[in-house]
Write a protein that holds these residues in place. Structure first.
Motif, mmCIF file in Angstrom:
data_model
loop_
_atom_site.group_PDB
_atom_site.id
_atom_site.type_symbol
_atom_site.label_atom_id
_atom_site.label_comp_id
_atom_site.label_asym_id
_atom_site.label_seq_id
_atom_site.Cartn_x
_atom_site.Cartn_y
_atom_site.Cartn_z
ATOM 1 N N GLU A 1 1.589 5.219 1.630
ATOM 2 C CA GLU A 1 1.208 5.309 3.078
ATOM 3 C C GLU A 1 0.239 6.205 3.714
ATOM 4 O OE1 GLU A 1 3.944 9.102 3.662
ATOM 5 O OE2 GLU A 1 3.517 9.986 1.810
ATOM 6 N N ARG A 2 -1.068 6.112 2.800
ATOM 7 C CA ARG A 2 -2.330 6.033 3.029
ATOM 8 C C ARG A 2 -2.824 5.044 2.879
ATOM 9 N NH1 ARG A 2 -1.198 10.541 -0.319
ATOM 10 N NH2 ARG A 2 -2.181 9.636 -1.882
ATOM 11 N N GLY A 3 -2.606 4.275 2.742
ATOM 12 C CA GLY A 3 -3.158 2.788 3.339
ATOM 13 C C GLY A 3 -3.775 2.630 1.674
ATOM 14 N N ASN A 4 -3.383 3.272 0.741
ATOM 15 C CA ASN A 4 -4.107 2.696 -0.516
ATOM 16 C C ASN A 4 -3.788 1.614 -1.740
ATOM 17 O OD1 ASN A 4 -6.464 5.354 -0.378
ATOM 18 N ND2 ASN A 4 -4.813 6.176 -1.621
ATOM 19 N N THR B 1 0.688 -1.672 0.231
ATOM 20 C CA THR B 1 -0.038 -0.112 -0.493
ATOM 21 C C THR B 1 1.366 1.474 0.296
ATOM 22 O OG1 THR B 1 -0.305 0.281 2.790
ATOM 23 C CG2 THR B 1 -1.655 -1.054 1.529
ATOM 24 N N SER C 1 -7.605 -7.200 6.066
ATOM 25 C CA SER C 1 -7.001 -6.349 6.375
ATOM 26 C C SER C 1 -6.212 -4.845 7.190
ATOM 27 C CB SER C 1 -7.896 -5.383 5.381
ATOM 28 O OG SER C 1 -8.967 -4.769 6.650
ATOM 29 N N GLU C 2 -5.623 -4.669 7.297
ATOM 30 C CA GLU C 2 -3.548 -4.030 8.299
ATOM 31 C C GLU C 2 -4.638 -2.865 8.525
ATOM 32 O OE1 GLU C 2 -2.013 -4.546 9.749
ATOM 33 O OE2 GLU C 2 -1.660 -7.479 8.672
ATOM 34 N N SER C 3 -5.024 -1.976 9.152
ATOM 35 C CA SER C 3 -6.072 -0.992 9.183
ATOM 36 C C SER C 3 -5.138 0.370 9.554
ATOM 37 C CB SER C 3 -5.847 -1.205 10.685
ATOM 38 O OG SER C 3 -4.752 -1.526 11.896
ATOM 39 N N ILE C 4 -5.023 1.478 9.353
ATOM 40 C CA ILE C 4 -5.131 2.923 8.343
ATOM 41 C C ILE C 4 -3.690 3.126 9.746
ATOM 42 C CG2 ILE C 4 -6.542 4.302 9.537
ATOM 43 C CD1 ILE C 4 -3.682 4.635 5.959
ATOM 44 N N ILE D 1 -0.557 0.907 9.453
ATOM 45 C CA ILE D 1 0.253 1.397 8.134
ATOM 46 C C ILE D 1 0.810 2.616 9.062
ATOM 47 C CG2 ILE D 1 -0.100 2.172 6.295
ATOM 48 C CD1 ILE D 1 -1.803 0.470 5.603
ATOM 49 N N ARG D 2 0.246 2.923 9.482
ATOM 50 C CA ARG D 2 0.644 4.360 9.989
ATOM 51 C C ARG D 2 2.068 4.219 10.915
ATOM 52 N NH1 ARG D 2 -4.617 9.326 9.845
ATOM 53 N NH2 ARG D 2 -4.049 8.535 7.900
#
Length: 496
Positions: free
Chosen positions: A102-105, A100, A118-121, A124-125
């Motif tokens: 850096e914004r989770g897209n 993805t 799925s991984e949460s935003i 990821i951040r």
């Protein structure tokens, strides 16, 4: 009926026995040790496999960074599709993959990773901000375990979130599988340990069984048995030594009791027979009061002699069994001998004998005063009794290498060589050609031998018929103490 009752009793006794308890203790300790060892092994193996999985994931991470590169601002897989090895490696890396921005897209998501969720935003951040890759454990919908590595890749200020997963379910099953197999084999090992423990417990308890068998034989009257020590110096050897010492004391005590019974029955038989004969004769033939009185007086003299025999026997038994405690002190036995010899002057003068003490100065020894007087009195009595008129009796005292030597010699009738080995035995009397009305009990020299032994010394005798006898008593060297101090009280008893 009795056999059927006896069998369960024997089994119950075996189950409660020390051997069974020792064997059970062995088995229990080994069981705990084996089970504990199995779990420790499982834990250690799990740690090793986890480290191995981390190393494999590190290699996969480096391989992914080698194949995933930036081209024209985008991340692309760069490899040669015609190269089977590279194609297989990239395919393996993309099986469990999430890519993805850096914004989770989501830029790329494999079916394998989608099964993990799925991984949460926020996740990821957090990884993007940490700048260091992290490893987490994830489970798919089937419950299988994956080790997931999450990190970032940067290019011209842009950051991309990358996560790859490694299935570790089969790896994690290995420790549990091995532990299960190991625990299934523990009963077999315990069965072997049962037999080994039973054998070792029986071998360790064998000396105790020997002690029990010897004690049973002793209960049957055999006191001569002894248990051979094993030479290991352990507690069982100490027990065997103490048991053997107890048997020696018991055997000695029983021998003394048996000897006392034999001696008493032998020595009392003759006086009792004489008394009975005298009274029967008086009853049948005495006619006057004086005749009856004379018979009774003779019987009383024999009764007194019997009392003296019993008293002397009891005193000798007490002495030899250790019931008479010596009160020893350091004394000048030359001075003691002078005092005691003066008491025999009248008897020696009446018999026309020369009685002298020969001492060249003090002669120190650690002795019990009463027992020393008894020893010297018995030797003097024998010397005066068996020395003819005009003879000589000497008491010689000298210090030899620190030891005190007391010698009583005479030039009397002497003792035949065949009798010398027995003169210190109880009731032993040298056979005489003429009857002696003053013949003793045969206990005097037995007292002399015991007193010498009790003082840690010894007595020796030399004699020739017609030349006289010489009795030598050796007292060990005294301890270096002040001999001028007060003398403690000594044991008391009859002079024999």
């Amino acid at each position: 009926m009795s056999d059927s009752i006896r069998q369960p009793t024997i089994w119950l006794r075996s189950l409660r026995g020390l051997r069974m308890r020792l064997a059970a203790t062995y088995v229990l300790l080994f069981a705990l040790a084996l089970v504990g060892l199995g779990f420790v092994f499982r834990q250690s193996l799990t740690g090793i496999l986890n480290q191995q999985s981390e190393r494999v994931l590190d290699e996969e991470w480096r391989a992914m960074k080698a194949y995933l590169r930036f081209q024209r601002g985008e991340l692309m897989w760069t490899y040669d599709p015609e190269d089977a090895e590279e194609a297989y490696a990239v395919d393996r890396l993309r099986r469990v993959l999430l890519l993805t921005d850096e914004r989770g897209n989501v830029l790329e998501l494999s079916s394998g990773y989608s099964a993990l969720g799925s991984e949460s935003i926020q996740q990821i951040r957090s990884v993007v901000q940490s700048r260091e890759p992290i490893s987490v454990v994830r489970h798919d919908f089937r419950g299988e375990t994956y080790l997931v590595r999450m990190g970032i890749m940067r290019d011209q200020g842009r950051a991309f979130f990358v996560a790859i997963g490694l299935p570790v379910e089969d790896t994690l099953r290995i420790p549990d599988h091995l532990l299960r197999q190991y625990l299934l084999s523990v009963p077999v090992m315990l069965l072997v340990i049962v037999f080994v423990g039973w054998y070792m417990a029986g071998r360790a308890l064998r000396p105790l069984h020997q002690v029990a068998e010897t004690a049973s034989a002793v209960a049957g009257g055999n006191l001569s048995l002894r248990i051979a020590p094993r030479g290991s110096g352990d507690e069982l050897d100490v027990l065997i030594g103490a048991f053997n010492q107890m048997l020696e004391r018991l055997e000695l005590n029983f021998q003394q009791i048996r000897q006392f019974s034999l001696d008493a029955s032998h020595e009392l038989r003759t006086p009792i027979t004489i008394i009975r004969g005298q009274l029967e004769v008086a009853l049948l033939t005495a006619e006057t009061r004086e005749q009856f009185r004379e018979a009774i007086l003779t019987a009383l003299l024999d009764v007194e002699r019997m009392g003296q025999i019993v008293k002397s026997l009891l005193l000798l038994e007490q002495a030899e069994s250790g019931q008479v405690v010596l009160q020893k002190t350091q004394l000048d036995i030359a001075k003691l001998a002078e005092e005691l010899v003066s008491q025999f002057r009248i008897a020696s003068d009446e018999k026309g004998l020369s009685l002298e003490v020969v001492a060249h100065g003090p002669c120190w020894a650690e002795v019990d005063r009463v027992q020393f007087d008894r020893l010297l009195s018995n030797l003097l009595s024998n010397a005066l009794k068996y020395t003819h008129a005009g003879g000589r009796v000497e008491v010689i005292l000298e210090q030899v290498d620190g030891a005190a030597h007391l010698t009583v010699s005479d030039n009397g009738q002497g003792i035949p060589a065949a009798n010398l080995p027995h003169v210190f035995e109880r009731f032993y009397r040298v056979r005489e050609t003429t009857p002696d009305p003053d013949r003793g009990l045969g206990l005097g020299l037995a007292f002399v031998a015991w007193i010498a032994r009790a003082h840690g010394g010894r007595v020796e005798v030399k004699s020739e018929p017609g030349q006289g006898s010489q009795f030598l008593v050796i007292f060990p060297a005294p301890a270096p103490v002040d001999a001028t101090g007060p003398e403690p009280e000594s044991t008391a008893g009859l002079l024999s």
